[in-house]
Design an enzyme around this catalytic site. Structure first.
Site, PDB file in Angstrom:
ATOM      1  N   ARG A 145      48.769  18.435  57.076  1.00 37.54           N
ATOM      2  CA  ARG A 145      49.656  17.546  57.556  1.00 37.54           C
ATOM      3  C   ARG A 145      50.594  15.861  56.868  1.00 37.54           C
ATOM      4  O   ARG A 145      49.598  14.988  57.345  1.00 37.54           O
ATOM      5  CB  ARG A 145      50.443  17.367  59.121  1.00 37.54           C
ATOM      6  CG  ARG A 145      51.951  17.025  58.630  1.00 37.54           C
ATOM      7  CD  ARG A 145      52.446  17.332  60.383  1.00 37.54           C
ATOM      8  NE  ARG A 145      51.462  16.280  61.187  1.00 37.54           N
ATOM      9  CZ  ARG A 145      51.351  15.051  61.975  1.00 37.54           C
ATOM     10  NH1 ARG A 145      52.635  14.593  61.679  1.00 37.54           N
ATOM     11  NH2 ARG A 145      50.896  15.199  62.633  1.00 37.54           N
ATOM     12  N   ARG A 203      45.455  11.635  56.213  1.00 34.47           N
ATOM     13  CA  ARG A 203      44.398  11.902  56.796  1.00 34.47           C
ATOM     14  C   ARG A 203      43.328  12.421  56.795  1.00 34.47           C
ATOM     15  O   ARG A 203      42.427  11.692  57.453  1.00 34.47           O
ATOM     16  CB  ARG A 203      45.132  11.684  58.175  1.00 34.47           C
ATOM     17  CG  ARG A 203      45.250  11.192  59.432  1.00 34.47           C
ATOM     18  CD  ARG A 203      46.248  12.476  59.668  1.00 34.47           C
ATOM     19  NE  ARG A 203      47.940  11.190  60.210  1.00 34.47           N
ATOM     20  CZ  ARG A 203      48.796  11.884  60.767  1.00 34.47           C
ATOM     21  NH1 ARG A 203      48.480  12.298  62.047  1.00 34.47           N
ATOM     22  NH2 ARG A 203      50.153  10.719  61.260  1.00 34.47           N
TER      23      ARG A 203
HETATM   24  P1  FAD Z   1      55.589  20.454  72.288  1.00 34.10           P
HETATM   25  O1  FAD Z   1      56.653  18.914  72.141  1.00 34.10           O
HETATM   26  O2  FAD Z   1      54.334  20.036  72.524  1.00 34.10           O
HETATM   27  O3  FAD Z   1      56.558  21.539  73.289  1.00 34.10           O
HETATM   28  C1  FAD Z   1      55.141  22.706  73.751  1.00 34.10           C
HETATM   29  C2  FAD Z   1      56.207  22.457  74.929  1.00 34.10           C
HETATM   30  O4  FAD Z   1      55.510  24.409  75.664  1.00 34.10           O
HETATM   31  C3  FAD Z   1      55.510  22.321  76.380  1.00 34.10           C
HETATM   32  O5  FAD Z   1      56.958  21.853  77.157  1.00 34.10           O
HETATM   33  C4  FAD Z   1      54.689  22.771  76.845  1.00 34.10           C
HETATM   34  O6  FAD Z   1      54.526  22.777  78.701  1.00 34.10           O
HETATM   35  C5  FAD Z   1      54.863  24.255  76.989  1.00 34.10           C
HETATM   36  N1  FAD Z   1      54.550  24.985  76.622  1.00 34.10           N
HETATM   37  C6  FAD Z   1      52.999  25.786  76.443  1.00 34.10           C
HETATM   38  N2  FAD Z   1      52.854  26.267  76.810  1.00 34.10           N
HETATM   39  C7  FAD Z   1      53.797  27.335  77.826  1.00 34.10           C
HETATM   40  C8  FAD Z   1      52.957  28.109  78.094  1.00 34.10           C
HETATM   41  N3  FAD Z   1      52.212  28.533  78.307  1.00 34.10           N
HETATM   42  N4  FAD Z   1      54.306  28.654  78.967  1.00 34.10           N
HETATM   43  C9  FAD Z   1      55.645  27.682  79.028  1.00 34.10           C
HETATM   44  N5  FAD Z   1      55.910  26.660  78.504  1.00 34.10           N
HETATM   45  C10 FAD Z   1      54.192  26.237  77.639  1.00 34.10           C
HETATM   46  N6  FAD Z   1      54.133  13.865  64.954  1.00 34.10           N
HETATM   47  C11 FAD Z   1      55.375  13.165  63.971  1.00 34.10           C
HETATM   48  O7  FAD Z   1      56.174  13.903  63.073  1.00 34.10           O
HETATM   49  N7  FAD Z   1      54.749  11.486  63.724  1.00 34.10           N
HETATM   50  C12 FAD Z   1      54.496  11.182  65.087  1.00 34.10           C
HETATM   51  O8  FAD Z   1      54.653   9.898  65.557  1.00 34.10           O
HETATM   52  C13 FAD Z   1      53.393  11.601  65.446  1.00 34.10           C
HETATM   53  N8  FAD Z   1      53.051  11.656  66.847  1.00 34.10           N
HETATM   54  C14 FAD Z   1      52.034  12.199  67.228  1.00 34.10           C
HETATM   55  C15 FAD Z   1      50.886  11.539  68.667  1.00 34.10           C
HETATM   56  C16 FAD Z   1      50.264  12.290  69.025  1.00 34.10           C
HETATM   57  C17 FAD Z   1      49.739  11.672  70.735  1.00 34.10           C
HETATM   58  C18 FAD Z   1      50.428  13.000  69.458  1.00 34.10           C
HETATM   59  C19 FAD Z   1      49.679  14.152  70.506  1.00 34.10           C
HETATM   60  C20 FAD Z   1      51.007  14.147  68.333  1.00 34.10           C
HETATM   61  C21 FAD Z   1      52.211  13.588  67.448  1.00 34.10           C
HETATM   62  N9  FAD Z   1      52.569  14.288  66.721  1.00 34.10           N
HETATM   63  C22 FAD Z   1      53.768  13.326  66.289  1.00 34.10           C
HETATM   64  C23 FAD Z   1      52.865  15.271  66.415  1.00 34.10           C
HETATM   65  C24 FAD Z   1      54.008  15.880  67.353  1.00 34.10           C
HETATM   66  O9  FAD Z   1      54.200  14.997  68.612  1.00 34.10           O
HETATM   67  C25 FAD Z   1      53.966  17.515  67.703  1.00 34.10           C
HETATM   68  O10 FAD Z   1      53.204  18.421  66.847  1.00 34.10           O
HETATM   69  C26 FAD Z   1      55.344  18.045  67.938  1.00 34.10           C
HETATM   70  O11 FAD Z   1      56.007  16.765  68.598  1.00 34.10           O
HETATM   71  C27 FAD Z   1      55.391  18.636  68.597  1.00 34.10           C
HETATM   72  O12 FAD Z   1      56.261  19.807  69.384  1.00 34.10           O
HETATM   73  P2  FAD Z   1      56.831  21.047  69.998  1.00 34.10           P
HETATM   74  O13 FAD Z   1      58.003  21.223  70.685  1.00 34.10           O
HETATM   75  O14 FAD Z   1      56.472  21.663  68.340  1.00 34.10           O
HETATM   76  O15 FAD Z   1      55.683  21.424  71.245  1.00 34.10           O
HETATM   77  C1  SIN Z   2      50.787   8.332  64.081  1.00 28.52           C
HETATM   78  O1  SIN Z   2      51.610   7.486  65.260  1.00 28.52           O
HETATM   79  O2  SIN Z   2      49.392   8.275  63.288  1.00 28.52           O
HETATM   80  C2  SIN Z   2      50.937   9.926  63.665  1.00 28.52           C
HETATM   81  C3  SIN Z   2      52.146  10.026  63.159  1.00 28.52           C
HETATM   82  C4  SIN Z   2      51.657  11.953  63.513  1.00 28.52           C
HETATM   83  O3  SIN Z   2      50.767  12.335  63.996  1.00 28.52           O
HETATM   84  O4  SIN Z   2      52.546  12.235  62.234  1.00 28.52           O
END
Ligand code: FAD
Ligand code: SIN
Length: 516
Positions: free
Chosen positions: A383, A287
């Site tokens: 990443r 990327r």
């Molecule tokens: P999140 O899923 O973001 O959860 C964070 C949580 O914290 C939420 O519930 C939020 O409300 C809460 N929160 C935040 N601040 C506060 C606060 N102050 N107080 C209380 N709660 C709070 N990764 C992959 O490996 N494969 C993919 O295909 C992929 N596709 C992606 C596509 C998109 C559009 C995006 C945006 C990301 C993608 N990623 C992908 C990255 C991946 O989705 C994220 O890195 C991962 O889901 C993060 O998970 P998490 O549990 O750390 O955080």
């Molecule tokens: C994507 O589907 O292109 C997102 C994958 C990722 O962020 O790991």
């Protein structure tokens, strides 16, 4: 007695996986999950491509490890890469056992897609809505657990450590829980806990142009920084090369990298397929390389976007693999069979964050971090696609194992003070908060983007200093609101990105400064 045994902040894949593990292993323990928005509103929900796992008979852990190391451009922690990749298949099985469904071929094998930087097809997925399916399955399971309390619209403001307690300053800090604002009642409660897990996700909203939903405001990183936990690698922001180009629309809709894995080509408006000029892997380079190449093409041409060309692809198969993307294009009057799809890089993922050890422990005792807000060493300077859901799964298990061991350590909660509501003025002018947020995003977008320079970074630093002063003043004199807390956290996150960028004197992976 603490209010809860385990306080989990965040309801994405990292927080929910951890909560389910501790709640399952310790039925007598209480687990409280707080989340600032609706329970499912997370970065996780928007994940499209899937989870990278080496499963195929032609694939191997070794190949996945090498691809991860290559993408990380020499800055990955090899031991972490090794165990994350090897523990991945077992964690994927666990996720399926919890009810998550992944696409399969006619013979019942998991369907494996390809993304940039991967030498093999190894991304398991649920069409192009993998994250939504994961979030659905985890929340459904959480709802069945009697010892998990999930509180939505509860905003974590700050961690409770010695700097809030009237105790002598020590270098060794312990976390006693967090102050939580109920955004419906505007009351702040003191939630004490033996173990606190930070799983607050990403930071995309620091940049206005991002694939991340509005919740991704860097709250976990800013809270940990205020609690004096170590934060590192903040300069490594990953820009996703192909967010849909729709000026003024935020968050930007993602066109998954799996679309390029499926054969889509990147072209300029004159149909010049440019990627092979930058890397032998063409559209499937990692990327950082693709985003930088697009940035260069746009600077040279003065165009606003480049295009994904899917016209040569088998459209029935395309539509069946990417129904959401197909539908989105159609809604906008674009037919992938006939039209090229306009795309532009957007802030997508933070490779750095709260520094943790191999078991998710931060530099503050009893405080763990997992998921996107944690810096584990897996990603190095960039990443590898679809490695973050994998990382969250593997590290939630590792956090769980250590947190169960640590949860019996003696802790004294008697001196924990109630929240000190210093400010009493209700800000009348919300425009000040909204304006400063927009100003921060403009600074970050213009000065701290894909290509940086020392001068731009220094300019960003002094502008952020002013925003910091204004916002701290407002924070100290006002009653709390999630918007004000978020602004404060965004500014802190921006400051960490800029200051750690200025310290980096060698370009690596997702970090590119013309002056080094
Ligand atoms: P999140 O899923 O973001 O959860 C964070 C949580 O914290 C939420 O519930 C939020 O409300 C809460 N929160 C935040 N601040 C506060 C606060 N102050 N107080 C209380 N709660 C709070 N990764 C992959 O490996 N494969 C993919 O295909 C992929 N596709 C992606 C596509 C998109 C559009 C995006 C945006 C990301 C993608 N990623 C992908 C990255 C991946 O989705 C994220 O890195 C991962 O889901 C993060 O998970 P998490 O549990 O750390 O955080
Ligand atoms: C994507 O589907 O292109 C997102 C994958 C990722 O962020 O790991």
């Amino acid at each position: 007695m603490p209010t809860t045994d385990f306080l989990v902040i965040g309801s994405g894949i990292a927080g929910l996986s951890f909560a389910l593990k501790v709640a399952g292993a310790c039925p007598n323990c209480s687990v409280t999950v707080v989340t600032k928005a609706n329970e499912g509103e997370t970065n996780t929900k928007y994940a499209q491509g899937g989870i990278a796992v080496a499963l195929d008979q032609y694939d191997s852990a070794e190949k996945h490890i090498q691809d991860t190391l290559k993408a990380g451009d020499g800055l990955c922690d090899e031991e972490v890469v090794n165990f994350v990749v090897r523990e991945g298949p077992h964690q994927l099985e666990e996720l399926m056992r919890l009810g998550t469904r992944f696409d399969r071929s006619d013979t019942g094998e998991l369907d494996l897609a390809k993304e940039g930087g991967h030498s093999m097809n190894r991304v398991v997925h649920h069409k192009d809505i993998t994250g939504l399916e994961i979030e659905r399955a985890l929340l459904k399971r959480v709802a069945t657990m009697k010892n998990i309390r999930l509180l939505s619209h509860h905003f974590a403001i700050d961690l409770i450590t010695e700097h809030h307690l009237e105790q002598e300053y020590t270098d060794e800090r312990t976390c006693y829980g967090a102050y939580i604002l109920n955004s419906h009642t505007n009351q702040v409660s003191t939630c004490t806990a033996r173990t606190t897990l930070l799983a607050l996700g990403g930071i995309g909203q620091v940049y206005g142009h991002t694939t991340n939903p509005v919740i991704a405001t860097g709250d976990g990183i800013a809270m940990a920084y205020r609690a004096r936990a170590e934060i590192m690698d903040m300069e490594f922001i990953q820009f996703h090369p192909t967010a849909l180009y729709q000026p003024g629309v935020s968050p930007a809709f993602l066109i998954s990298e799996a679309v390029r894995g499926f054969g889509a080509m990147l072209k300029t408006k004159n149909e010049d397929r440019f990627m092979f000029r930058y890397d032998d892997r063409g559209e499937l380079a990692s990327r950082d390389i693709v985003a930088l190449a697009i940035d260069k093409e746009l600077k040279n041409s003065g165009d606003e976007c480049v295009y994904l060309d899917c016209r040569h692809l088998e459209m029935d198969a395309f539509q069946s693999h990417f129904p959401t993307i197909f539908q989105k294009c159609k809604l906008l009057g674009l037919d992938p069979a006939k039209d090229m799809i306009p795309v532009l890089p957007a802030a997508h993922y933070l490779c750095g964050g709260i520094k943790v050890d191999h078991f998710g422990r931060t530099s503050v005792k009893q405080l763990y971090a997992c998921g996107e807000n944690a810096r584990t060493g897996l990603h190095g300077a960039n990443r590898l696609a679809s490695n973050s859901l994998l990382e969250a799964l593997v590290f939630s298990e590792r956090c769980f194992l250590k947190a169960m061991e640590d949860s019996s350590s003696p802790m004294d909660f008697r001196d924990v003070p109630e929240w000190d509501a210093r400010g009493t003025i209700t800000p009348k002018e919300h425009i000040l908060i909204a304006h400063n947020r927009r100003e921060l995003q403009a600074i970050m977008r213009d000065y701290v983007g894909i290509v940086r320079s020392d001068e731009r970074l220094k300019r960003a630093s002094s502008r952020l200093g002013l925003l910091y002063k204004e916002t701290e003043h407002l924070y100290k004199s006002s009653t709390l609101s999630p918007q004000l807390c978020e602004l404060r956290n965004l500014i802190t996150t921006g400051y960490l990105i800029v200051s750690q960028s200025l310290k980096r004197r060698v370009n690596r992976g997702g970090y590119y400064n013309v002056d080094v």
